[in-house]
Design a protein around this motif. Structure first.
Motif, PDB file in Angstrom:
ATOM      1  N   GLY A 228      -4.270   3.554 -21.572  1.00  0.00           N
ATOM      2  CA  GLY A 228      -4.269   2.081 -22.079  1.00  0.00           C
ATOM      3  C   GLY A 228      -3.278   1.271 -21.741  1.00  0.00           C
ATOM      4  N   HIS A 229      -1.980   2.078 -21.312  1.00  0.00           N
ATOM      5  CA  HIS A 229      -0.664   1.290 -21.138  1.00  0.00           C
ATOM      6  C   HIS A 229      -0.901   0.509 -20.086  1.00  0.00           C
ATOM      7  CE1 HIS A 229       1.821   2.770 -24.406  1.00  0.00           C
ATOM      8  NE2 HIS A 229       1.780   3.966 -24.005  1.00  0.00           N
ATOM      9  N   VAL A 230      -0.677  -0.930 -20.146  1.00  0.00           N
ATOM     10  CA  VAL A 230      -0.532  -1.858 -18.963  1.00  0.00           C
ATOM     11  C   VAL A 230       0.804  -2.265 -18.934  1.00  0.00           C
ATOM     12  CG1 VAL A 230      -1.600  -4.064 -18.235  1.00  0.00           C
ATOM     13  CG2 VAL A 230      -2.961  -2.609 -19.492  1.00  0.00           C
ATOM     14  N   SER A 231       1.514  -2.312 -17.661  1.00  0.00           N
ATOM     15  CA  SER A 231       2.411  -2.981 -17.292  1.00  0.00           C
ATOM     16  C   SER A 231       3.058  -4.022 -17.985  1.00  0.00           C
ATOM     17  CB  SER A 231       2.702  -3.219 -15.690  1.00  0.00           C
ATOM     18  OG  SER A 231       1.739  -4.358 -15.164  1.00  0.00           O
ATOM     19  N   GLU A 232       4.157  -3.905 -18.716  1.00  0.00           N
ATOM     20  CA  GLU A 232       4.800  -5.050 -19.355  1.00  0.00           C
ATOM     21  C   GLU A 232       4.851  -6.133 -18.763  1.00  0.00           C
ATOM     22  OE1 GLU A 232       8.357  -3.618 -21.252  1.00  0.00           O
ATOM     23  OE2 GLU A 232       7.026  -2.515 -23.039  1.00  0.00           O
ATOM     24  N   ASN A 233       5.289  -6.155 -17.296  1.00  0.00           N
ATOM     25  CA  ASN A 233       5.575  -7.257 -16.579  1.00  0.00           C
ATOM     26  C   ASN A 233       4.318  -7.250 -15.554  1.00  0.00           C
ATOM     27  OD1 ASN A 233       6.438  -5.165 -15.290  1.00  0.00           O
ATOM     28  ND2 ASN A 233       7.496  -6.435 -13.781  1.00  0.00           N
ATOM     29  N   GLN A 234       4.221  -8.423 -14.899  1.00  0.00           N
ATOM     30  CA  GLN A 234       3.314  -8.470 -13.836  1.00  0.00           C
ATOM     31  C   GLN A 234       4.222  -9.069 -12.587  1.00  0.00           C
ATOM     32  OE1 GLN A 234       0.384 -11.478 -15.013  1.00  0.00           O
ATOM     33  NE2 GLN A 234      -1.134  -9.965 -15.759  1.00  0.00           N
ATOM     34  N   ALA A 235       3.793  -8.462 -11.293  1.00  0.00           N
ATOM     35  CA  ALA A 235       4.640  -8.818 -10.191  1.00  0.00           C
ATOM     36  C   ALA A 235       3.712 -10.083  -9.490  1.00  0.00           C
ATOM     37  CB  ALA A 235       4.706  -7.662  -9.196  1.00  0.00           C
ATOM     38  N   LEU A 236       4.313 -10.756  -8.805  1.00  0.00           N
ATOM     39  CA  LEU A 236       3.726 -12.058  -7.912  1.00  0.00           C
ATOM     40  C   LEU A 236       3.901 -11.881  -6.591  1.00  0.00           C
ATOM     41  CD1 LEU A 236       2.443 -14.986  -7.929  1.00  0.00           C
ATOM     42  CD2 LEU A 236       5.019 -15.725  -8.053  1.00  0.00           C
ATOM     43  N   PHE A 237       2.681 -11.803  -5.871  1.00  0.00           N
ATOM     44  CA  PHE A 237       2.765 -11.782  -4.516  1.00  0.00           C
ATOM     45  C   PHE A 237       2.333 -13.168  -3.824  1.00  0.00           C
ATOM     46  CE2 PHE A 237       1.851  -8.407  -1.020  1.00  0.00           C
ATOM     47  CZ  PHE A 237       1.954  -9.136   0.067  1.00  0.00           C
ATOM     48  N   ILE A 238       3.291 -13.646  -3.129  1.00  0.00           N
ATOM     49  CA  ILE A 238       3.035 -15.019  -2.647  1.00  0.00           C
ATOM     50  C   ILE A 238       2.762 -14.686  -0.917  1.00  0.00           C
ATOM     51  CG2 ILE A 238       3.969 -17.329  -1.874  1.00  0.00           C
ATOM     52  CD1 ILE A 238       5.719 -16.993  -4.438  1.00  0.00           C
ATOM     53  N   VAL A 239       1.720 -15.305  -0.649  1.00  0.00           N
ATOM     54  CA  VAL A 239       1.462 -15.198   1.037  1.00  0.00           C
ATOM     55  C   VAL A 239       1.617 -16.424   1.614  1.00  0.00           C
ATOM     56  CG1 VAL A 239      -0.201 -14.465   2.621  1.00  0.00           C
ATOM     57  CG2 VAL A 239      -0.277 -13.455   0.197  1.00  0.00           C
ATOM     58  N   GLU A 240       2.555 -16.598   2.685  1.00  0.00           N
ATOM     59  CA  GLU A 240       2.829 -18.095   3.221  1.00  0.00           C
ATOM     60  C   GLU A 240       2.258 -17.812   4.734  1.00  0.00           C
ATOM     61  OE1 GLU A 240       6.433 -19.639   0.471  1.00  0.00           O
ATOM     62  OE2 GLU A 240       6.597 -18.786   2.398  1.00  0.00           O
ATOM     63  N   HIS A 241       2.198 -18.982   5.384  1.00  0.00           N
ATOM     64  CA  HIS A 241       1.902 -19.097   6.601  1.00  0.00           C
ATOM     65  C   HIS A 241       3.462 -19.216   7.531  1.00  0.00           C
ATOM     66  CE1 HIS A 241       0.174 -19.720  10.453  1.00  0.00           C
ATOM     67  NE2 HIS A 241       1.029 -20.834  10.945  1.00  0.00           N
ATOM     68  N   ARG A 242       3.552 -18.236   8.190  1.00  0.00           N
ATOM     69  CA  ARG A 242       4.691 -18.079   9.176  1.00  0.00           C
ATOM     70  C   ARG A 242       4.434 -17.202  10.461  1.00  0.00           C
ATOM     71  NH1 ARG A 242       8.901 -15.316   5.219  1.00  0.00           N
ATOM     72  NH2 ARG A 242       8.692 -16.388   3.263  1.00  0.00           N
TER      73      ARG A 242
END
Length: 334
Positions: A125-139
């Motif tokens: 039941g332990h969920v990560s204390e933080n969330q990671a942000l994955f940003i997808v850009e056009h390059r």
């Protein structure tokens, strides 16, 4: 006042600070005594380590469309230490239409422009204390190059060197993508040089090979030529010929030296080479103003004790060969 643990394999207690240290799972009882009088019993139960929290790294990444990111999950244990639990958690992307999980160990890929939050959870039941942000850009990819980490064009048999695949994009940013799942490595001649899928090259035999990295992303590739030369000496070792012998005043001890090569082979008796030199230094552990005993070593590696020390001490026998050094301790008679 003295302290006692009924089972020192489970926990011990410091006699000065009365602080206990747990060693294994189980139970023990602590008591204190003074002048023949014993205290009441304090019980201590040591349980299995448990994970208290989960943290994800990195917390934020920005990648061009199609590239992947390996996230790591770290578990904080009940003893205060941390371990990598990336392969033991369940990974999730909150916007899978933008960022998809492509490997259960925590590898995600940007499949559409936008962003998504990444989470990790355990069965308990332990969920990560933080969330990671994955940003997808056009390059757009502008170049894909391969080079050795330090610019090496040659290496000896047995030596390893890291090759790097560098992807550059229209925004001017460049990224090391050597270990990405979309990057594949190949050697033109594995009998000369091998390469792992993370880009580590090893010289196998004398000759030439071309190391190529190609990527499914934008169908780009890059390559670099590498020359493999004969094995080189990477270390020397000095030691007494009779390592079990105990020597005393006025006796001698014969020393020898050998070389260790990059391919794992060795060469004995390098002390006979004119480029090899011996030296010895002494250290006294007692009175710092006491002169150390007279000890000498000749260019044939013969160590001679001329007199004894007034206090315990040790010597260091040094060998030097073509810029490489080795040393070994020797007990001084006293």
């Amino acid at each position: 006042l003295s302290w006692e643990s009924s089972d020192a394999t489970v926990a011990i207690i410091d006699q000065d600070t009365a602080v206990s240290e747990t060693l294994s799972v189980g139970a023990t009882e602590f008591t204190a005594s003074l002048g023949g009088v014993r205290s009441n019993v304090a019980e201590l139960t040591v349980n299995e380590l448990v994970i208290l929290s989960v943290t994800i790294t990195p917390e934020r990444v920005t990648w061009p469309l199609g590239l992947t990111q390996q996230f790591m999950a770290e578990g904080l244990l009940s003893d205060g230490s941390s371990i990598d639990i990336s392969s033991n958690v369940s990974w999730e992307s909150q916007s899978p239409e933008t960022v998809q999980l492509v490997d259960e160990s925590g590898v995600f890929q940007g499949v559409a422009l936008g962003s998504s939050m990444i989470t990790a959870s355990l069965d308990n039941g332990h969920v990560s204390e933080n969330q990671a942000l994955f940003i997808v850009e056009h390059r757009e990819l502008t170049s894909f190059t391969v080079n050795s980490q330090n610019g090496e064009d040659a290496l000896p048999v047995g030596k390893k060197v890291q090759f790097v695949a560098l992807a550059s994009f229209t925004d001017g940013e460049s990224y090391d993508v050597s270990g990405f799942s979309q990057v594949h490595w190949q050697s033109s001649n594995p009998s000369i040089a091998t390469v792992t899928q993370s880009g580590e090259v090893t010289g196998v035999s004398i000759g030439q090979a071309t190391i190529t990295a190609y990527t499914d992303y934008a169908n780009a590739s890059g390559q670099k030529y590498i020359q493999i030369n004969e094995a080189e000496i990477e270390a020397i070792v000095v030691q007494p010929v009779d390592q079990n012998r105990i020597i005393s005043e006025t006796e001698t001890q014969q020393y020898e030296a050998f070389a260790r090569y990059t391919d794992g082979s060795t060469e004995a008796n390098i002390e006979n080479d004119a480029a090899f030199s011996w030296s010895v230094e002494t250290h006294i552990l007692g009175d710092p103003f006491t002169d150390p005993p007279e000890v000498s070593i000749d260019q044939n590696g013969l160590l001679t004790f001329v007199d004894t020390a007034r206090f315990p001490g040790f010597g260091l026998v040094h060998g030097t060969y073509n810029g490489l050094n080795s040393q070994t301790p020797v007990q001084l008679p006293y």
